[in-house]
Design a protein around this motif. Sequence first.
Motif, PDB file in Angstrom:
ATOM      1  N   THR A  24      -3.078  19.724  20.119  1.00 37.75           N
ATOM      2  CA  THR A  24      -3.864  20.083  21.307  1.00 37.75           C
ATOM      3  C   THR A  24      -5.309  20.473  20.993  1.00 37.75           C
ATOM      4  OG1 THR A  24      -1.829  20.816  22.391  1.00 37.75           O
ATOM      5  CG2 THR A  24      -3.904  21.479  23.404  1.00 37.75           C
ATOM      6  N   SER A  83      -5.323  19.135  27.613  1.00 41.00           N
ATOM      7  CA  SER A  83      -6.679  19.150  27.055  1.00 41.00           C
ATOM      8  C   SER A  83      -7.698  18.689  28.100  1.00 41.00           C
ATOM      9  CB  SER A  83      -6.754  18.247  25.822  1.00 41.00           C
ATOM     10  OG  SER A  83      -5.947  18.745  24.780  1.00 41.00           O
ATOM     11  N   THR A  85      -7.824  26.542  23.259  1.00 38.87           N
ATOM     12  CA  THR A  85      -6.573  25.869  22.895  1.00 38.87           C
ATOM     13  C   THR A  85      -6.123  26.208  21.481  1.00 38.87           C
ATOM     14  OG1 THR A  85      -7.840  23.883  22.284  1.00 38.87           O
ATOM     15  CG2 THR A  85      -6.868  23.941  24.493  1.00 38.87           C
ATOM     16  N   GLN A 138       0.114  16.902  25.844  1.00 39.95           N
ATOM     17  CA  GLN A 138      -0.992  17.651  25.232  1.00 39.95           C
ATOM     18  C   GLN A 138      -2.352  17.102  25.666  1.00 39.95           C
ATOM     19  OE1 GLN A 138       0.279  20.299  23.919  1.00 39.95           O
ATOM     20  NE2 GLN A 138       2.277  19.306  24.115  1.00 39.95           N
TER      21      GLN A 138
END
Length: 317
Positions: free
Chosen positions: A106, A168, A250, A164
């Motif tokens: 990620t 993002s 993240t 993921q």
Amino acid sequence: MKPEILKGHVAMLTANVLWGCMSPSSKIVLSSGLVNAISLTTFRMLGAAIVFWIASFFMPKEHVPHEDLKDLFFAALFGIVLNQGSYIFGVSMTSPIDATIVATSTPIITMIIAAFYLKEPITGTKILGVFVGAAGALTLILSGQQASAGGGNVWGDLLCLFAQCCFSIYVVVYKGLIGKYSPVTLMKWMFTYSAICTIPFSYSSVSSIDFATLPLSIYLNIAVVVLGGTFFAYLLIPIGQRALRPTVATMYNYVQPIVASIITVIVGLDTFGLMKSIAIVLVFLGVYIVTRSKSKAQMDAWKARAKADRPEQEPQS
């Protein structure tokens, strides 16, 4: 460190700790065989929507124009529906160890998307921090590989990777929108949209559950998932998202394997050895290194000073 930035770090750390703590409760519910994954996801989305709407009645009223409501729908689609939905189906097709390893991508994906969309610089410091953190997370994950059951599946791995990517995109693309409204206002609409998108696909599964025969322990663990791992976690995410750069935000995903590892040690399913200690140090060292990398604003400010003062060399990023 500015108070707002510190608050962002605390918010992202706490949210990821809550997600890590949610994992055992989710496993208890799903392993019972009484509630399947898509039903539990629907409980998360619908339950969180209800709680956020109740919370909004005690907050100052915020008007959200139609244009922003449209953007919030797509934010919910990427940040919740596609992220959680793809991950659940991916986990059902692959092994837990593969799914967790894929999840460590990620920050890398976020760094690349932020470079293209927000023009955030990919500096050597940032790359080093991301990979140091990833090394720590992977050390923790792989140290428990022997306890993992089930083989990997490439389609399941790809679905987890897609999940993921969606998260993002949400963190990067909708950073500006997130800064316009309170977390309660944002999430009441996002989870409402998420529930609307999910219920048509999960209605048959949910309606087949015999709620009268569910034991109290299942209800309590569902409450932990809905309130702790969803309501409170997603209440904190916008706070961190608006204060921190996407890659920094993240990076805290790497905290989840730490929490899961600590829980397994506490319940007596694992021991806390040297490798786990090193892994935890690497994760937080990686987060620290990324926070020390230059942001776009800092790079632009340096270039402006360089143009005015004509320094001999550019500082290291």
